[in-house]
Design an enzyme around this catalytic site. Sequence first.
Site: not given
Length: 352
Positions: A72, A125
């Site tokens: 991400d 994350e």
Amino acid sequence: MQVDVVELLRGMLEIESLSGREERLAAFLVERMSALGLHAHTDEVGNAVGVRETPNGAGEIEREIVLMGHMDTVPGRIPVRIEDGELWGRGAVDAKGPLAAMIAAVALQAPPEGVRFTVIGAVEEESATSRGARHVAAMRRADMCIIGEPSGSGAVTIGYKGRLLLRCGMEQASAHTAGPGPSAPERMADWWIGVRTLCAALSAGRERLFDRYLPCLRELQSGSDGITEWAMAVVSVRLPPGAEVDELAGRVRELAGDGRLAVDAHEPAWETGRDDPLAKLFMRSIRAHGARPALKLKTGTCDMNIVGPAWRCPIVAYGPGDSGLDHAPNERICIEELQRGVEVLRGVLAQV
């Protein structure tokens, strides 16, 4: 086998993958890792997982080395392109570049006998949930772990500060601005100043930035419907090793008075030290590839803060890229450094 890490990373950058929306990138990585000879799949929470192993003479795996990056990114589209030897795109540095380097290194470097290499592209994350890393920490037990974060190809990171994420709300009856009492936004401003003052007092006498309490005002909103006025703030406090989190949260609550305070996330600081066996392997490999190795401590937080306390194994963070470009509008990675990072990783994997 030949692996074009630049082409791999470019394909990753072309796929937008904001936190919680990593499905397309996960599918792409599973397909690419499978084509490179890894056994690949997505796990229960959406992490992309690739495995390469060499059983021992008894057909057993004795040790598992986990290489975990994240898929991400923060928002902000950057046109993907190559200019002057640099590959541009959101996530080029943080942290699709390090993840691409890990995948390429595992595809190119066979594990020693009895060893399994597991590459993981984790989800979320960049959000407070760290859902991917928390799932991995609970479901696996690594013997060594490399976290894919930008350290620069000639350096390795041995510690990250912790984090306390706070959400504070103030609400009261609306009143004329010429009235004697403070408004909800003024009360919130006083609370934020109090948090900064508290962190400064707790940091007194601590020379290293890594050892201080570092507050950051991340979000501030206020409003009124004519009956009730309100203010809301989100504050992140970067924590040093050994921080007394319960005491800190209690004192911050006192500063909020009758306001509402919630702890949205907490991760402890994690520092492995320069004698970590994995750090030594990286220093050796970096030297072998013509650079003078450096050890870094980061004031941010990453998935090391999740899996480090859970596994308590040798662990470092490594990846090509300039972390000063994290989340920046000009995020880009030097292609030569990306390729050098792959070779440094291969050198480490050959020695584990």
